[in-house]
Structures are given as structure tokens and as C-alpha cells.
Design a protein around this motif. Structure first.
Motif, short mmCIF file in Angstrom:
data_model
loop_
_atom_site.label_atom_id
_atom_site.label_comp_id
_atom_site.label_asym_id
_atom_site.label_seq_id
_atom_site.Cartn_x
_atom_site.Cartn_y
_atom_site.Cartn_z
N TRP A 1 -127.75 -48.44 9.06
CA TRP A 1 -126.99 -47.49 9.87
C TRP A 1 -126.10 -46.64 8.96
CZ3 TRP A 1 -122.09 -45.95 11.03
CH2 TRP A 1 -121.91 -45.20 12.19
N GLY A 2 -125.40 -47.31 8.03
CA GLY A 2 -124.53 -46.57 7.10
C GLY A 2 -125.32 -45.64 6.21
N ALA A 3 -126.49 -46.07 5.78
CA ALA A 3 -127.31 -45.25 4.90
C ALA A 3 -127.83 -44.00 5.61
CB ALA A 3 -128.49 -46.06 4.36
N ILE A 4 -128.28 -44.16 6.84
CA ILE A 4 -128.97 -43.06 7.50
C ILE A 4 -128.04 -42.06 8.18
CG2 ILE A 4 -130.59 -42.51 9.36
CD1 ILE A 4 -132.12 -45.06 8.55
N LEU A 5 -127.19 -42.52 9.10
CA LEU A 5 -126.42 -41.56 9.90
C LEU A 5 -125.45 -40.71 9.07
CD1 LEU A 5 -127.31 -41.38 12.76
CD2 LEU A 5 -125.21 -42.48 13.45
N PRO A 6 -124.55 -41.31 8.29
CA PRO A 6 -123.66 -40.46 7.50
C PRO A 6 -124.40 -39.57 6.49
CG PRO A 6 -122.77 -42.67 7.66
CD PRO A 6 -124.17 -42.72 8.21
N SER A 7 -125.51 -40.07 5.95
CA SER A 7 -126.27 -39.27 4.98
C SER A 7 -126.89 -38.05 5.65
CB SER A 7 -127.37 -40.10 4.32
OG SER A 7 -126.80 -41.15 3.57
N LEU A 8 -127.46 -38.24 6.84
CA LEU A 8 -128.04 -37.11 7.56
C LEU A 8 -126.99 -36.06 7.88
CD1 LEU A 8 -130.52 -38.85 10.05
CD2 LEU A 8 -131.09 -37.43 8.06
N VAL A 9 -125.83 -36.50 8.37
CA VAL A 9 -124.77 -35.55 8.69
C VAL A 9 -124.28 -34.84 7.42
CG1 VAL A 9 -122.41 -35.32 9.58
CG2 VAL A 9 -124.09 -36.71 10.81
#
Length: 153
Positions: free
Chosen positions: A95-103
Motif C-alpha cells: 500500500w505504501g509503495a503503490i499509492l503514495p508513489s502514484l500520487v
């Protein structure tokens, strides 16, 4: 004057713990990941950058920690839906890897004048996924510790 309901108090405390967990996870887990990647020659910059950044002149590491805290509030509202045991930690990392990285790469970088997706540079994407995944893992760890301090838990 009315008393604060137990549910309202619990929600407010959860938001506070989420912010603190995300803030601290940025300063500890995220920045340690940056330091390790910096030592390996992979990170685009060193950890704990304190030079003032526009528009408010806040050191980058504190700006990152603030936004880590904001993301931590969101994390704290959904982590109860994560699997238990090892699955929790894996989900926290993912979750930490994907969501903040996409934003960061699809919204923040272009807002700051950079290319959408950081030009789709795989090294930048991998870097973002690793340091933000470390943040997610750290946020989960700190959040669980803070919740143990909560009355009634």
C-alpha cells in the motif's frame, strides 16, 4: 457543553496516531531507505535534506514528513481492513509503495513542472516504490505501537 462521544474520541485519536506514525515513519524508515539507496548509488539525492524548499522555505525532509503524516491519517483509516499477521506487513509495504508513489509521480511531479510519471524512468519508479514501501511498513509498525498506548485498547 456536551461530552465528546467515545466513537468521536476514538476516531480523533486514530487520526492523530496516523499522522504521528506517518510523520515518524518518514523520518525513520523512508529516510533510512533513501540513505541505503544513496550509498548504493541509486537514490537521486541524499537523505535528510535540510535546504529550504520553495514556496515556504521548509526543509525537504520536514515537508516529506508532514505529507507522510497526512498519508498516515489515510493509512490509519484503512489498515483495519488489511489481513492479519504477515499479511498485514506485506499489505502495509505494498500500500505504501503503490499509492503514495502514484500520487507523487503522476500528480506532484507534474504540478512542480516535471514530466508526468517522471518521464517513465524505471529507476525513479523503482526508487519511489522502495522508499514509499519502507514508509508504509514503518507507518504500520509505529501505528500499532501508538495504538497500544491508547486507553481502552
Amino acid at each position: 457543553m456536551t461530552a465528546i462521544s467515545s466513537k468521536s474520541y476514538s476516531t480523533s485519536l486514530n487520526f492523530l496516531w496516523g499522522f504521528i506514525a506517518g510523520f515518524l515513519a518518514t523520518l525513520i524508515f523512508h529516510q533510512v531507505a533513501v540513505a541505503l539507496l544513496w550509498q548504493m548509488g541509486i537514490a537521486p539525492g541524499p537523505p535528510f535534506q535540510t535546504a529550504p524548499r520553495p514556496p515556504f522555505g521548509i526543509p525537504l525532509v520536514l515537508s516529506l514528513a508532514f505529507w507522510g503524516g497526512v498519508w498516515g491519517i489515510f493509512f490509519a483509516t484503512i489498515d483495519r481492513y488489511f489481513p492479519r499477521s504477515l499479511g498485514y506487513w506485506l499489505t502495509a509495504f505494498i500500500w505504501g509503495a503503490i499509492l503514495p508513489s502514484l500520487v507523487a509521480l503522476l500528480v506532484v511531479v507534474p504540478l512542480k513542472g516535471g514530466a508526468v510519471g517522471a518521464g517513465w524512468n524505471p529507476a525513479i519508479w523503482l526508487y519511489a516504490l522502495i522508499v514509499n514501501g519502507a514508509w508504509g511498513l514503518g507507518t504500520g509498525l509505529v501505528l500499532k505501537g501508538l495504538r497500544r498506548l491508547s486507553p481502552g485498547r
